[in-house]
Design an enzyme around this catalytic site. Structure first.
Site, PDB file in Angstrom:
ATOM      1  N   GLY A  19       0.796  -1.217   0.000  1.00  0.00           N
ATOM      2  CA  GLY A  19       0.000   0.000   0.000  1.00  0.00           C
ATOM      3  C   GLY A  19       0.829   1.267   0.000  1.00  0.00           C
ATOM      4  N   CYS A  20       0.187   2.352   0.451  1.00  0.00           N
ATOM      5  CA  CYS A  20       0.778   3.687   0.351  1.00  0.00           C
ATOM      6  C   CYS A  20       2.053   3.858   1.168  1.00  0.00           C
ATOM      7  CB  CYS A  20      -0.244   4.740   0.781  1.00  0.00           C
ATOM      8  SG  CYS A  20      -1.695   4.859  -0.295  1.00  0.00           S
ATOM      9  N   ASN A  21       2.243   3.057   2.197  1.00  0.00           N
ATOM     10  CA  ASN A  21       3.443   3.169   3.020  1.00  0.00           C
ATOM     11  C   ASN A  21       4.643   2.453   2.401  1.00  0.00           C
ATOM     12  OD1 ASN A  21       1.470   0.978   4.291  1.00  0.00           O
ATOM     13  ND2 ASN A  21       3.542   0.166   4.441  1.00  0.00           N
TER      14      ASN A  21
END
Length: 369
Positions: free
Chosen positions: A142-144
């Site tokens: 994901g975004c991390n």
């Protein structure tokens, strides 16, 4: 008695980004998809986003964008991702002043589709990297994930002084949309954009005090920041707050964002930042530059308030959100690129890189120029 020298700290030497050629305002997207629901229109028009780069679905006989099958979406992920990823790599290597043959480690990140073989093998074939280049694919975090992968690339660079590593985030978010008219999907559809970002790393060269690090002759060293350390903070109680899973009704994968995500992330930001800085003996006031993931206006505002940051501190985060939306794992590198273009960094400055994503997690890195 001999003293073993400390391992060389890896340095970021260059960054490069790329987006698809077509950019749309939020109003244009509302019209393109014939969205009239005032609640959905409000979400699109009041999220701090002006435009995004996207690859829209094909138009059907009635002039409307038709739904794509999961197979079509995966092909979009492949073709769009490979094109923007390759361009980001080319830009990054050109700025670093190095060639494809100098790269000894390639790490690719993506969460908007699943490919086997992954983007690392595909980019090696597409661009012509040496076939003995080491590689890693980080998929589905994901975004991390950009900082998770940067940590892995930094670890490799540390153990291979003088050798060049490159990490590239490739996100084709337009290959992960569901259009069903619900508020759940509308929030996601209003937020994400397509783009790729690459960064080069090398350990070796000169220490901050002017003494040579160990290892061989470094390749492509530029006056970028050294990576001093990483930190992670996972929030198990919010493990389902951000996810990308199968939607039975739509017959495809779909993003889900819990409305409480901004507040959960913000509430945990202070503890995670203080742990990172405390390990280095620093206070927040000593950090000159904050590169925060453009997760959405509410997320950025929540982090900013909880950390006591000004809007100036997150100016690049907000400008990337305005111009591109949430670019998932590569968002923070778009902000980092804008910081460098501003030419406001001085030797000795500390910076914090911060990403947030599923888990729910906060990922951090401390850098110094």
């Amino acid at each position: 008695m001999s003293v073993t020298p400390a391992p060389a700290l890896p340095r970021i030497t260059a960054v490069g980004t790329a987006v698809p050629p077509d950019s749309y305002t939020q109003a244009e997207l509302l019209e393109a998809f014939r969205i009239t629901d005032p609640r959905v229109r409000s979400v699109f028009l009041n999220g701090g986003i002006e435009r995004r780069n996207l690859v829209l679905p094909p138009v059907g006989p009635d002039g409307a964008h038709r739904p794509e099958t999961q197979g079509e979406l995966l092909r979009k992920h492949l073709t769009n991702g490979l094109r923007t990823g390759a361009e980001a790599v080319r830009v990054c290597l050109r700025r670093a002043g190095v060639s494809l043959g100098d790269v000894r480690y390639l790490c690719c990140v993506s969460s908007t589709g699943f490919l086997t073989p992954g983007f690392s093998a595909l980019l090696i074939k597409e661009l012509g990297f040496d076939v003995d280049c080491s590689r890693l694919d980080v998929v589905g975090m994901g975004c991390n994930a950009g900082l998770n992968a940067l940590n892995a690339a930094a670890g490799w660079a540390t153990t291979h002084p003088g050798d060049l590593a490159i990490m590239v985030c490739i996100e084709a978010c337009s290959a992960a949309y569901v259009f069903d008219g619900t508020m759940r999907t509308s929030v996601v559809n209003s937020l994400f954009g397509d783009g790729a970002a690459a960064v080069t790393l090398v350990a070796g060269g000169e220490r901050d005090g002017g003494e040579p690090d160990g290892g061989g002759e470094p390749v492509g060293v530029r006056p970028g920041p050294r990576l001093l350390g990483f930190a992670s903070h996972i929030i198990p109680d919010a493990v389902g707050a951000m996810r990308y899973d199968w939607d039975d009704d739509a017959g495809r994968f779909s993003f889900y964002l819990d409305p409480q995500v901004p507040y959960v992330v913000g509430a945990n930001a202070e503890e995670s930042i203080d742990r990172l800085l405390g390990a280095a003996g620093l206070r927040r006031s000593q950090v000159a530059h904050w590169i925060v993931h453009s997760g959405g206006r509410k997320v950025v505002d929540s982090v900013r308030v909880n950390l006591g940051l000004s809007r100036h501190d997150v100016r690049h985060t907000l400008s990337v959100l305005r111009d591109h939306g949430n670019l998932s794992s590569g968002s923070f590198l778009f902000s980092y690129e804008r910081l460098l273009a501003e030419d406001a960094v001085a030797p000795g400055d500390y910076g914090v890189l911060m990403t947030m994503g599923p888990g729910s997690t906060i990922e951090l890195a401390l850098v110094r120029w």
